[in-house]
Scaffold this motif. Structure first.
Motif, mmCIF file in Angstrom:
data_model
loop_
_atom_site.group_PDB
_atom_site.id
_atom_site.type_symbol
_atom_site.label_atom_id
_atom_site.label_comp_id
_atom_site.label_asym_id
_atom_site.label_seq_id
_atom_site.Cartn_x
_atom_site.Cartn_y
_atom_site.Cartn_z
ATOM 1 N N MET A 1 -11.107 -24.136 18.902
ATOM 2 C CA MET A 1 -10.694 -25.315 18.137
ATOM 3 C C MET A 1 -9.720 -24.909 17.041
ATOM 4 O O MET A 1 -9.938 -23.928 16.335
ATOM 5 N N SER A 2 -8.643 -25.657 16.900
ATOM 6 C CA SER A 2 -7.659 -25.372 15.865
ATOM 7 C C SER A 2 -8.215 -25.696 14.496
ATOM 8 O O SER A 2 -8.874 -26.723 14.293
ATOM 9 N N LEU A 3 -7.989 -24.810 13.541
ATOM 10 C CA LEU A 3 -8.364 -25.088 12.159
ATOM 11 C C LEU A 3 -7.564 -26.275 11.641
ATOM 12 O O LEU A 3 -6.430 -26.516 12.072
ATOM 13 N N THR A 4 -8.160 -27.016 10.716
ATOM 14 C CA THR A 4 -7.506 -28.182 10.128
ATOM 15 C C THR A 4 -7.191 -27.888 8.667
ATOM 16 O O THR A 4 -8.058 -27.429 7.921
ATOM 17 N N PHE A 5 -5.955 -28.175 8.281
ATOM 18 C CA PHE A 5 -5.522 -27.951 6.904
ATOM 19 C C PHE A 5 -5.042 -29.255 6.285
ATOM 20 O O PHE A 5 -4.329 -30.037 6.914
ATOM 21 N N HIS A 6 -5.486 -29.477 5.057
ATOM 22 C CA HIS A 6 -5.035 -30.610 4.254
ATOM 23 C C HIS A 6 -4.387 -30.080 2.985
ATOM 24 O O HIS A 6 -4.734 -29.012 2.489
ATOM 25 N N TRP A 7 -3.456 -30.834 2.437
ATOM 26 C CA TRP A 7 -2.814 -30.499 1.172
ATOM 27 C C TRP A 7 -3.307 -31.481 0.112
ATOM 28 O O TRP A 7 -4.297 -32.194 0.336
ATOM 29 N N PHE A 8 -2.656 -31.551 -1.027
ATOM 30 C CA PHE A 8 -3.134 -32.306 -2.178
ATOM 31 C C PHE A 8 -1.981 -33.091 -2.786
ATOM 32 O O PHE A 8 -0.869 -32.562 -2.931
ATOM 33 N N LEU A 9 -2.243 -34.354 -3.141
ATOM 34 C CA LEU A 9 -1.268 -35.166 -3.863
ATOM 35 C C LEU A 9 -1.623 -35.147 -5.353
ATOM 36 O O LEU A 9 -2.657 -35.701 -5.735
ATOM 37 N N PRO A 10 -0.792 -34.540 -6.191
ATOM 38 C CA PRO A 10 -1.110 -34.413 -7.621
ATOM 39 C C PRO A 10 -0.816 -35.701 -8.384
ATOM 40 O O PRO A 10 0.189 -35.814 -9.102
ATOM 41 N N THR A 11 -1.698 -36.664 -8.271
ATOM 42 C CA THR A 11 -1.483 -37.956 -8.928
ATOM 43 C C THR A 11 -1.784 -37.911 -10.422
ATOM 44 O O THR A 11 -1.752 -38.942 -11.092
ATOM 45 N N ASN A 12 -2.058 -36.706 -10.932
ATOM 46 C CA ASN A 12 -2.156 -36.494 -12.376
ATOM 47 C C ASN A 12 -0.926 -35.781 -12.909
ATOM 48 O O ASN A 12 -0.887 -35.368 -14.071
ATOM 49 N N GLY A 13 0.109 -35.640 -12.077
ATOM 50 C CA GLY A 13 1.332 -34.946 -12.474
ATOM 51 C C GLY A 13 1.355 -33.528 -11.931
ATOM 52 O O GLY A 13 0.329 -32.965 -11.540
ATOM 53 N N ASP A 14 2.526 -32.939 -11.916
ATOM 54 C CA ASP A 14 2.705 -31.619 -11.317
ATOM 55 C C ASP A 14 3.544 -30.747 -12.243
ATOM 56 O O ASP A 14 4.243 -31.233 -13.137
ATOM 57 N N SER A 15 3.486 -29.426 -11.998
ATOM 58 C CA SER A 15 4.186 -28.488 -12.868
ATOM 59 C C SER A 15 4.157 -27.109 -12.235
ATOM 60 O O SER A 15 3.431 -26.871 -11.265
ATOM 61 N N ARG A 16 4.931 -26.195 -12.802
ATOM 62 C CA ARG A 16 4.815 -24.787 -12.438
ATOM 63 C C ARG A 16 3.621 -24.143 -13.135
ATOM 64 O O ARG A 16 3.306 -22.986 -12.890
ATOM 65 N N HIS A 17 2.984 -24.870 -14.016
ATOM 66 C CA HIS A 17 1.756 -24.456 -14.672
ATOM 67 C C HIS A 17 0.604 -25.294 -14.120
ATOM 68 O O HIS A 17 0.817 -26.319 -13.465
ATOM 69 N N VAL A 18 -0.623 -24.895 -14.399
ATOM 70 C CA VAL A 18 -1.789 -25.646 -13.941
ATOM 71 C C VAL A 18 -1.903 -26.940 -14.735
ATOM 72 O O VAL A 18 -1.877 -26.927 -15.969
ATOM 73 N N VAL A 19 -2.013 -28.031 -14.014
ATOM 74 C CA VAL A 19 -2.244 -29.330 -14.638
ATOM 75 C C VAL A 19 -3.739 -29.596 -14.571
ATOM 76 O O VAL A 19 -4.303 -29.742 -13.493
ATOM 77 N N GLY A 20 -4.386 -29.636 -15.722
ATOM 78 C CA GLY A 20 -5.839 -29.786 -15.753
ATOM 79 C C GLY A 20 -6.267 -31.209 -15.477
ATOM 80 O O GLY A 20 -5.497 -32.069 -15.052
ATOM 81 N N GLY A 21 -7.537 -31.462 -15.774
ATOM 82 C CA GLY A 21 -8.111 -32.778 -15.552
ATOM 83 C C GLY A 21 -9.330 -32.695 -14.666
ATOM 84 O O GLY A 21 -9.573 -31.696 -13.996
ATOM 85 N N GLY A 22 -10.103 -33.760 -14.671
ATOM 86 C CA GLY A 22 -11.284 -33.837 -13.827
ATOM 87 C C GLY A 22 -12.553 -33.498 -14.561
ATOM 88 O O GLY A 22 -12.556 -32.739 -15.535
ATOM 89 N N HIS A 23 -13.648 -34.102 -14.121
ATOM 90 C CA HIS A 23 -14.979 -33.916 -14.693
ATOM 91 C C HIS A 23 -14.985 -34.159 -16.194
ATOM 92 O O HIS A 23 -15.497 -33.365 -16.983
ATOM 93 N N GLY A 24 -14.365 -35.279 -16.556
ATOM 94 C CA GLY A 24 -14.402 -35.718 -17.933
ATOM 95 C C GLY A 24 -13.356 -35.111 -18.832
ATOM 96 O O GLY A 24 -13.297 -35.434 -20.018
ATOM 97 N N THR A 25 -12.510 -34.223 -18.300
ATOM 98 C CA THR A 25 -11.454 -33.624 -19.108
ATOM 99 C C THR A 25 -10.115 -34.271 -18.767
ATOM 100 O O THR A 25 -9.857 -34.592 -17.609
ATOM 101 N N PRO A 26 -9.229 -34.455 -19.736
ATOM 102 C CA PRO A 26 -7.952 -35.096 -19.471
ATOM 103 C C PRO A 26 -6.964 -34.143 -18.810
ATOM 104 O O PRO A 26 -7.118 -32.919 -18.873
ATOM 105 N N ALA A 27 -5.958 -34.706 -18.166
ATOM 106 C CA ALA A 27 -4.865 -33.894 -17.643
ATOM 107 C C ALA A 27 -4.111 -33.275 -18.805
ATOM 108 O O ALA A 27 -3.963 -33.875 -19.868
ATOM 109 N N THR A 28 -3.648 -32.036 -18.622
ATOM 110 C CA THR A 28 -2.908 -31.360 -19.679
ATOM 111 C C THR A 28 -1.475 -31.893 -19.760
ATOM 112 O O THR A 28 -0.998 -32.598 -18.874
#
Length: 380
Positions: free
Chosen positions: A1-28
Motif C-alpha cells: 500500500m502506498s503511504l499517504t502524505f498530507h501538507w498543511f495550510l497555515p491559516t494563522n500566517g506563514d514565515s521563514r520563522h516558526v509561527v506559533g499558536g494553538g492550545h490557548g496561545t496566540p499566533a506570533t
C-alpha cells in the motif's frame, strides 16, 4: 500500500520563522510576514497537489482563520487535493455539521476529510460559549459522531444523550463519498472515542517507542469494538540535500526564538489540559539544549508552538528512513508542515517522496502512471 502524505495550510500566517499558536496561545508576530490570504494559501495548495500530497490539514481555533470557510474558497483553486478540515463538535449542531460536510462533498467532488478536535483548553472553549469540562467534551464528541455517522448513512436519527438531543433528524442528500474522520487524543477517554468512531487515529510526533505504545493501545481498544483503525502522525519537516544543511536551518530557526516569547508560550502551554500537549512539553522541558530527542527528531518547534512540536530534520535519505521506521510501526499517513510552507513543500516533495517512490513505498496519487519525480530521485 502506498503511504499517504498530507501538507498543511497555515491559516494563522506563514514565515521563514516558526509561527506559533494553538492550545490557548496566540499566533506570533511572524504570522504577519505572509498573511493567510486566499491567494497565498491557494499557492501552497496547488504546490501540494502537484507534488503528490493527498490533502492539506487546516487548523481550528481562535488563533487562525475559520477552516470551513477558508477551505471552501481555496478548493476553487485546486482540482483533486482534499481538505482535512479541523472542527470542534461543540460549536455547531451535529445535524448541521453533517449537512455542511455533505454540501462540501458535492460542491468539491468529494474532497473533504474531517479532523475532529474535541478541544483541550477550557478557557478557549468558554470564549465560544462552551462550558463543559474536558471529559464531558469527549463524551459529547462520541454522541456527536454517532449522530453524524448515522445521518451520513441515510438514517433518521432520534437520540437523547447526556449532551446532545436530536429528533427526527435526517439529511435530504447524503454525502458521496462519506468523509473519513480523523481524530487525535492521548487521554483514556480519547482512546475510547477513537476506537468506536474514527477512521484514522492521529498522534503527534513522539519517538518511535512512544508512538508504538499509542498504536497498540488504540488498536486494542478498536479490536474490542470489532473495528480496525488506521494510523497517522503529525510532524514538521526540515529536509535538505545534506544533513549539515538541514541542521543549519534548524539552528537558524532556533536562533530566531526570542527568550521572552519562549518563556511566555511555555507558561501558557503549561496550563494546558491536553494530555497530548503535556507529552509534547515533556520532550524538551522548555530547554533549548538537547533538542534532538531521537535520531533526526527535533523538539525545537514546540518551544514556541502549541500542538505538534517536533520536526524530522536531516538529509532527504535520513528523513525517508525515519518515515520508513514509523511506517514499520503501523503509521500509514503523514501530516506534515514546514516553514515557510510553500518552499518546504517543494523540499520534501522533490527530495523525499522520490526516494520513497524508488523503494515502492509511495506513488503519486494523481498520476495514472509514474511521474518523472517518482522515477528519478532528486540528488544534489
Amino acid at each position: 500500500m502506498s503511504l499517504t502524505f498530507h501538507w498543511f495550510l497555515p491559516t494563522n500566517g506563514d514565515s521563514r520563522h516558526v509561527v506559533g499558536g494553538g492550545h490557548g496561545t496566540p499566533a506570533t508576530a511572524f504570522g504577519r510576514n505572509r498573511p493567510p490570504t486566499v491567494a497565498y494559501l491557494s499557492q501552497i495548495a496547488r504546490a501540494a497537489e502537484d507534488l503528490g500530497f493527498v490533502g492539506v490539514l487546516t487548523p481550528t481555533g481562535a488563533w487562525c482563520e475559520d477552516a470551513w470557510l477558508t477551505t471552501a474558497m481555496v478548493s476553487r483553486h485546486t482540482e483533486r487535493l482534499k481538505f482535512l478540515v479541523a472542527f470542534r463538535p461543540g460549536f455547531v449542531s451535529p445535524t448541521l455539521a453533517a449537512q455542511m460536510a455533505s454540501t462540501f462533498q458535492r460542491q468539491t467532488g468529494g474532497r473533504l476529510l474531517l479532523n475532529v478536535v474535541t478541544g483541550g483548553e477550557s478557557h478557549e472553549q468558554r470564549a465560544y460559549g462552551d462550558f463543559l469540562d474536558k471529559d464531558a467534551r469527549y463524551r459529547r464528541t462520541g454522541e456527536f459522531l454517532q449522530i453524524v455517522r448515522d445521518l451520513w448513512e441515510g438514517k433518521t436519527v432520534d437520540l437523547s444523550g447526556e449532551h446532545l438531543q436530536v429528533e427526527d433528524a435526517r439529511l435530504a442528500r447524503v454525502p458521496d463519498p462519506v468523509p473519513e474522520v480523523y481524530f487525535g487524543g492521548s487521554s483514556p477517554i480519547a482512546g475510547e472515542i477513537a476506537a468506536r468512531h474514527v477512521d484514522v487515529y492521529l498522534t503527534w510526533g513522539e519517538p518511535p517507542a512512544q508512538v508504538a505504545e499509542k498504536i497498540a493501545w488504540v488498536r486494542g481498544l478498536a479490536a474490542k469494538e470489532g473495528r480496525t483503525v488506521r494510523f497517522g502522525i503529525r510532524l514538521h519537516v526540515i529536509t535538505r540535500d545534506t544533513a549539515e544543511q538541514a541542521w543549519t536551518e534548524a539552528h537558524k530557526i532556533l536562533d530566531g526564538f526570542d527568550p521572552d516569547t519562549v518563556k511566555s508560550v511555555q507558561a501558557g502551554l503549561a496550563r494546558s489540559e491536553s494530555e497530548g500537549q503535556r507529552r509534547m512539553l515533556a520532550l524538551h522541558g522548555g530547554n533549548r539544549e538537547d533538542l534532538e530527542i531521537y535520531p533526526n527528531l527535533w523538539a525545537g518547534i514546540g518551544l514556541v508552538r502549541g500542538g505538534a512540536g517536533t520536526a524530522l530534520v536531516g538529509s532527504h535519505d535520513e528523513v525517508a528512513e525515519r518515515i520508513k521506521e514509523y511506517h514499520a510501526l503501523g503509521i500509514d499517513e503523514f501530516v506534515l508542515s514546514g516553514y515557510p510552507h510553500l518552499e518546504e513543500a517543494y523540499w520534501f516533495g522533490e527530495g523525499v517522496l522520490p526516494r520513497l517512490a524508488a523503494q515502492g513505498l509511495w506513488q503519486h496519487p494523481f498520476a495514472p502512471t509514474s511521474t518523472p519525480a517518482a522515477q528519478v530521485p532528486f540528488t544534489s
